[in-house]
Motif scaffolding. Structure first.
Motif, PDB file in Angstrom:
ATOM      1  N   GLN A 263       1.020  -1.355  -0.347  1.00 28.57           N
ATOM      2  CA  GLN A 263      -0.157  -0.164   0.033  1.00 28.57           C
ATOM      3  C   GLN A 263       1.012   1.326  -0.163  1.00 28.57           C
ATOM      4  O   GLN A 263       0.147   2.171  -0.570  1.00 28.57           O
TER       5      GLN A 263
ATOM      6  N   GLU C 187     -11.060   5.212   4.655  1.00 32.89           N
ATOM      7  CA  GLU C 187     -10.972   4.577   3.191  1.00 32.89           C
ATOM      8  C   GLU C 187     -11.961   4.110   2.190  1.00 32.89           C
ATOM      9  O   GLU C 187     -12.058   4.114   1.129  1.00 32.89           O
ATOM     10  N   LEU C 191     -12.228   5.703  -2.317  1.00 33.65           N
ATOM     11  CA  LEU C 191     -12.300   4.529  -2.794  1.00 33.65           C
ATOM     12  C   LEU C 191     -13.210   4.768  -3.842  1.00 33.65           C
ATOM     13  O   LEU C 191     -13.078   4.322  -5.564  1.00 33.65           O
ATOM     14  N   SER C 289      -3.453   8.358  -1.493  1.00 34.98           N
ATOM     15  CA  SER C 289      -3.755   8.093  -2.733  1.00 34.98           C
ATOM     16  C   SER C 289      -3.668   9.411  -3.756  1.00 34.98           C
ATOM     17  O   SER C 289      -4.010   9.473  -4.432  1.00 34.98           O
TER      18      SER C 289
ATOM     19  N   ALA D 248     -10.004  -1.587  -5.580  1.00 32.63           N
ATOM     20  CA  ALA D 248      -8.174  -0.616  -5.008  1.00 32.63           C
ATOM     21  C   ALA D 248      -6.974   0.034  -6.258  1.00 32.63           C
ATOM     22  O   ALA D 248      -6.894   1.248  -6.185  1.00 32.63           O
ATOM     23  N   LEU D 255      -4.677   2.136   0.826  1.00 36.15           N
ATOM     24  CA  LEU D 255      -5.906   2.019   1.687  1.00 36.15           C
ATOM     25  C   LEU D 255      -5.428   0.858   2.350  1.00 36.15           C
ATOM     26  O   LEU D 255      -5.772  -0.464   3.279  1.00 36.15           O
TER      27      LEU D 255
END
Lengths: 293, 293, 293, 293
Positions: A263, C187, C191, C289, D248, D255
């Motif tokens: 991740q 999360e 997502l 992210s 993801a 995540l």
């Protein structure tokens, strides 16, 4: 001299095919990029206009492809290597892919009277150019014995590690350790710097004790200086961590540290560092600590 | 020759004090365990009946204690080193403790006209016996210069890494990398074995490439054979991971991988492996994958 | 009517002391901030110039302090509550601190002929103002029975959960679940948004099934709108996660998910979101992210 | 009345097909298990001997299959739904699969002049039997409008959440939150018990505050009592966490908490708890803390 069909003449495959030509083998290459095929011709290789043509008449077929979908298409698919190769041909797939795909290739090869090895490599572009790759081979002992002389033209460490898929599992193990050590060294650097400690002498001590590792040896200076020229791109390591977790799922094991590392590497890619060296994992760890570049 | 007061004659401190005696220093030692004090006397050291007596007349005081509470009591507490030492004394605390405690010691020393260094070590009992420790020193440059000849009797790598507390931060960085690599190698072994791959040749390949590290060199055979004699006990690494996370909290950084490693090591202790070598982290990773010992 | 000494008149303590006055008790308050003490006087409370003065003559002493160091000083320290209180006094510490500190308070109280309860609360500033706190009480049953009428002036849910320290353990369990659910909802939002799905209807579905939780009910709209007014600050949740991990260490358990959550919350603080509501954990997950604010 | 082809008459599909028959639709069902087909016939449905036969003449085709490979074969494969269905047919795949597979189905459907929705459900076997499922639908608004009356025979909450694949993304978000809350509640229980606190009253407090959630409501008693009858099996949640991480990866987000939860659930399966309810994640957390069943 062996008649070799070579499919996949990219950054890795191109110098590898060249080494085989230089070693005296008759290499017939194919790639969707015609420029890559032309380059092979200049080094003395033969050129093919399709996978089937590259495979035609080959005793050994080597494939070096980006990922699972390409192997599924080029090796397993219609008009692919397994369909085109004559009985008895040895297919050596040197791509880094999921163990289960390598096992599917091996099964399909056997069904058609062919033989297959999975032989992923580590050492990157430099290793490919210098013929110093490490090559992890899965498959039958006899097939490995036949492949070895060819592989010796490509790498320095050539190890038979087990049955079909085993090469991929070892490559996965390698990539989880490499990715993990980058994360650990990154956390060490961020901790040292945030605590007001010069990371240079600090990491020197680490490099002299039980924490010693090759990444610390090769990369600590460039990491401290935030120089992240590849090397091996985060995008590629992201692909490889997908393989690690697929291998873990297939083997029914739980790998919490690897999953977390995956991740963090995904974060590196998402943050826009995909084209940097994997040591740029440091950038992710920095940002998590509010220490932006 | 230096007059040294030495407090803490345990598994580490006892051979360290012996090396100082052998190097010609006048060492006066104290420990709550009278047997340890008697042993020092046999090697030519002097014995003291209290901390204050050990410190009395010393130019340098060295402390080697188990953890923060002991340092708080023995160094900072009533009747402790700082209270008993004469002005100008150099106090070298070689215990592995939180950076903030080392900084509190340094501040308190300065307030009393003393000087302090934090000088935690790595290399374990073997390093202590063979005088081959790595010593990470935090504090003033001049104090380090004074301490160096003494420390050279104890270790091979002696590095001044920064101001007060820096020695502890570097030690913390070391322990997070060491603990992390054990976890990574453990996950690699479990993946290989569960996938039906002989881990021996697999790890040989890893040891020859970018994944190479000293733990793989020293411990892969014993880990594969499930031999976990210490070495360095999981209980001690558990203590050290507490220091890592305290150091991270103080430095206001986020270390997700270290935090996860800390829990796996805590699991090792909770599962009953506290007295085994830290390579027994493999046991935790195995059980998570339903592969009990 | 009970004579109550109240030490710690901050954001939480101030309205709590006021409720006790309103309920007819004789409350003598102290805080280092004289403004806070003056405010208590205006509501009918008595004022004290020191901890000892606040405790003098009290049947029950309530403390509401920021963290462990303050409890160690104000309750356990020289001139502190335990030293000043007359034999038989019931000391109710409502601070959120480590279980081991609460147990140390209980032991020290017993040694001096006093009685102690740990009674941390949840519900935040709003709960304190509205006397709707949840209060988790650790200590002896009889002491709880005596404390209950007072606590009923402060909260709605008042539960005796076990012996000394148990209140803190339950509070820690609460904070780990709350912090964890914020991370999970974050999360989920990242997502959904990254996949091009409108998070509103998506979270509506979640809120109607097994994933339903109070945070989703209260905060999903504000989180989707990126409104992060506190509420309960990330800085405070960071402090509380330190208690969670200290409680886990004391209880010798391994809590990998909590440990990871703690690092994400630490990241929120390090990234500069410490003064925002803990729902701002979404900011950390976003940045991981590559989706910055 | 709609002519419905129904493929996949397992634990979920069987009662769902029955509800459609009961609602007056003409349902033609197929499953590889002939017993399942016979059962549908007994409730008034028609039976088919192949996918093509079930699809023949249908206005709407519903598929309810175990995982991606089955959807790839039954819907996308040779002789599959898309090949057999007449132009204009609406294909509703209610399987829980990867968003990218649903998107591939939607693209392939469009290419053949068909229309497709992804409509995964939550609520499990009980929800299927009681027609109380939550149904998350991805696809075109008009197709959703046509499907709604049919879906209303199957569930209570029917929400159009976005374009093709969106239903799967919302299902993935749901499963990550559900799995995560089980892990958090498990860590809370282990912490409470190991600290000597009765988890019953402790969790009661949590259930009354910000930590409140449906899992705590429905499962805290059975978890404390270690009753793990399914419910929803760990094996299935393991499959779903694979989808979460694939989603993801496709959405290019990181995540970390979900990834760790996925490994804990994988551990549950590896430890032999795959057939137990997902609340048995508590067993994994217990064993990590050396507290075996």
């Amino acid at each position: 001299m062996t008649a070799v069909g070579f499919v996949g003449l990219g950054i890795m495959g191109s110098p590898m095919a060249g080494h085989l030509v230089a070693a005296g083998h008759q290499v017939t290459g194919f790639d969707l990029a015609t420029e890559a095929v032309r380059k092979l011709a200049q080094t003395g290789g033969r050129t093919a206009g399709s996978v089937a043509e590259a495979v035609d008449g080959a005793e050994v077929v080597i494939t070096m492809l980006p990922a699972d979908p390409q192997v599924e298409q080029v090796v397993l698919g219609e008009g692919g290597v397994l369909e085109a190769a004559k009985p008895g041909t040895l297919v050596i797939d040197m791509s880094t892919i999921r163990p289960e795909t390598s096992q599917a290739v091996a099964r399909a090869a056997t069904e058609r009277g062919l033989r297959a090895l999975d032989a992923p490599v580590s050492g990157g572009e430099t290793g490919a150019r210098q013929a110093s790759l490490s090559i992890m081979v899965g498959g039958a002992e006899a097939d490995f014995a036949q492949a070895r002389p060819l592989l010796e033209a490509l790498g320095k460490t050539i190890v038979h590690v087990g049955p079909a898929g085993a090469g991929q599992v070892v490559k996965a193990a390698n990539q989880l350790v490499v990715g993990g050590i980058y994360a650990l060294v990154s956390e060490a650097i961020v901790l040292l710097e945030a605590a007001g400690v010069d990371p240079g002498p600090g990491l020197d001590v680490l490099a002299g004790g039980l924490a010693a590792n090759r990444i610390l040896d090769l990369k600590r200076e460039s990491m401290i200086a935030r120089q992240f020229q590849p090397g091996f791109r985060i995008d590629l390591h992201h692909k490889d961590m997908g393989i690690v977790l697929a291998a873990a799922r297939q083997a029914e094991v739980a790998l919490p540290v690897s999953a977390l590392i995956a991740q963090l590497i995904a974060a590196g890619r998402a943050m826009g560092y995909g084209s940097l060296d994997h040591s740029a994992l440091l950038r992710v760890v920095e940002q998590l600590s509010g220490r932006p570049a």
